[in-house]
Design an enzyme around this catalytic site. Structure first.
Site, mmCIF file in Angstrom:
data_model
loop_
_atom_site.group_PDB
_atom_site.id
_atom_site.type_symbol
_atom_site.label_atom_id
_atom_site.label_comp_id
_atom_site.label_asym_id
_atom_site.label_seq_id
_atom_site.Cartn_x
_atom_site.Cartn_y
_atom_site.Cartn_z
ATOM 1 N N ASN A 1 -5.660 -4.804 -6.056
ATOM 2 C CA ASN A 1 -6.543 -4.164 -5.565
ATOM 3 C C ASN A 1 -6.331 -2.723 -5.525
ATOM 4 O O ASN A 1 -7.656 -1.817 -5.459
ATOM 5 C CB ASN A 1 -6.733 -4.562 -4.112
ATOM 6 C CG ASN A 1 -7.600 -5.786 -3.589
ATOM 7 O OD1 ASN A 1 -8.688 -5.904 -3.941
ATOM 8 N ND2 ASN A 1 -7.054 -6.833 -3.034
ATOM 9 N N THR B 1 -17.133 0.828 2.413
ATOM 10 C CA THR B 1 -15.703 0.755 3.173
ATOM 11 C C THR B 1 -15.413 2.246 3.731
ATOM 12 O O THR B 1 -16.518 2.972 3.569
ATOM 13 C CB THR B 1 -14.806 0.419 1.801
ATOM 14 O OG1 THR B 1 -15.040 1.388 0.926
ATOM 15 C CG2 THR B 1 -14.999 -0.750 1.289
ATOM 16 N N LYS C 1 -11.424 1.802 -15.170
ATOM 17 C CA LYS C 1 -12.076 0.299 -14.752
ATOM 18 C C LYS C 1 -12.529 -0.461 -15.940
ATOM 19 O O LYS C 1 -12.411 -1.815 -16.048
ATOM 20 C CB LYS C 1 -13.073 0.553 -13.775
ATOM 21 C CG LYS C 1 -12.620 1.197 -12.720
ATOM 22 C CD LYS C 1 -11.830 0.321 -11.844
ATOM 23 C CE LYS C 1 -11.429 0.738 -10.292
ATOM 24 N NZ LYS C 1 -10.557 -0.151 -9.692
ATOM 25 N N TYR D 1 -12.969 7.462 -14.035
ATOM 26 C CA TYR D 1 -12.989 6.180 -13.300
ATOM 27 C C TYR D 1 -13.722 5.123 -14.235
ATOM 28 O O TYR D 1 -12.759 4.032 -14.264
ATOM 29 C CB TYR D 1 -13.904 6.505 -12.060
ATOM 30 C CG TYR D 1 -14.067 5.453 -11.137
ATOM 31 C CD1 TYR D 1 -12.808 4.913 -9.792
ATOM 32 C CD2 TYR D 1 -14.937 4.573 -11.103
ATOM 33 C CE1 TYR D 1 -12.797 3.850 -9.276
ATOM 34 C CE2 TYR D 1 -14.933 3.324 -10.283
ATOM 35 C CZ TYR D 1 -14.029 3.045 -9.307
ATOM 36 O OH TYR D 1 -14.137 1.885 -8.474
ATOM 37 N N ASP E 1 0.944 -1.177 0.080
ATOM 38 C CA ASP E 1 0.091 0.199 -0.288
ATOM 39 C C ASP E 1 0.983 1.075 -0.186
ATOM 40 O O ASP E 1 2.061 1.264 0.401
ATOM 41 C CB ASP E 1 -0.977 -0.065 1.233
ATOM 42 C CG ASP E 1 -2.165 0.925 1.076
ATOM 43 O OD1 ASP E 1 -3.228 0.208 1.023
ATOM 44 O OD2 ASP E 1 -1.930 2.145 1.039
#
Length: 276
Positions: A113, A213, A182, A178, A58
């Site tokens: 991810n 989340t 994607k 976005y 990360d």
């Protein structure tokens, strides 16, 4: 017909959620990007539960350390390490893969991810914002897949699983960068699956719907999205759980999905079926 009251954030009345078991994942080496939070963190827990060996990546060092500590507490004896890096930096990605190989000897599974959101009217979207979304949400996914894929090809196979989105299969106003990124991840998945099958590398994607989340909490707090409205537009009348996305990842990464490659699995509570 009476419209059911939306379940905004909790899950009362939802269908039971039960985890599955995939014994073949024990001992597998997993490189998990975006492991500091959200779906990436949920995947870390899910694979640790199965006895996988984990390298967590990360850009947020503190979040990485928190995920690592959680795993060590929840799964005593888990083999886990961390590497701080931005996936938008191809050289940093290569170093992270080399560190994973040095620590564990190989990379069996890549969980792609890491990503960001980008919700903004297209007439206001700056070139810098466009580049940032594409650099992280698409180019970074490719850098990780390529660096891990080279190692998997030389070792005789592996699994790559990228987190795309329902917006990779559909479109929406104010989400140009976005959606484009994607959609690129879905196409990348299919292209690599066809090309790398000869190396015994399976390449798939999951396409989550709206999932509860910390990122979602932030977007709702800033008024970018309306949680209750999203639930009302979802046939299952709620947001998804990170753990439900992780469960889909376990299946696609496992030997139970040995003949599945080039697939984008949707987990969205019926959002796309509804037509939004």
């Amino acid at each position: 017909m009476t419209t059911p009251t939306p379940i905004p954030l909790g899950y009362p009345g939802a269908q039971p959620f039960a985890t599955a078991s995939y014994p073949g994942l024990a001992g597998r080496v997993v490189l998990n990007t975006g492991a500091g939070s959200g779906i990436g963190r949920a995947m870390a827990h899910a694979f640790a539960r199965h006895g996988a060996r984990l390298m967590l990546l990360d850009i947020d060092q503190a979040a990485l350390e928190q995920t690592c500590a959680q795993l060590q507490q929840a799964f005593p004896g888990v083999e886990v390490d961390i590497v701080q890096a931005s996936i938008a930096d191809d050289e940093a990605v290569e170093r992270a893969c080399a560190a994973t190989e040095a620590r564990f000897g190989r990379i069996d599974i890549l969980l792609n991810n890491a990503g960001i959101s980008m919700n903004k009217p297209s007439l206001e979207l700056t070139p810098a914002e466009w580049r940032r979304a594409i650099d992280i949400d698409l180019s970074g996914v490719f850098y990780c897949a390529q660096a891990a894929g080279r190692r998997m090809a030389s070792q005789g196979g592996g699994v790559i699983l990228s987190t795309a989105s329902i917006w990779g299969l559909s479109s929406s106003a104010n989400r140009l960068a976005y959606c484009a990124a994607k959609a690129g991840v879905v196409s990348l998945t299919k292209c690599l699956a066809a090309e790398w099958a000869q190396h015994r590398i399976r390449v798939n994607a999951i396409c989550p719907g709206y999932t509860h989340t910390a990122l979602m909490d932030d977007l709702m707090a800033r008024g970018v999205i309306n949680g209750a409205e999203l639930c009302g537009k979802t046939p299952m009348n709620r947001l998804g759980r990170p753990e439900e996305m992780a469960e889909a990842a376990l299946y696609l990464a496992s030997d139970a999905a040995a003949f599945i490659t080039g697939h984008a699995l949707v987990s969205d509570g019926g959002w796309l079926a509804q037509g939004y």
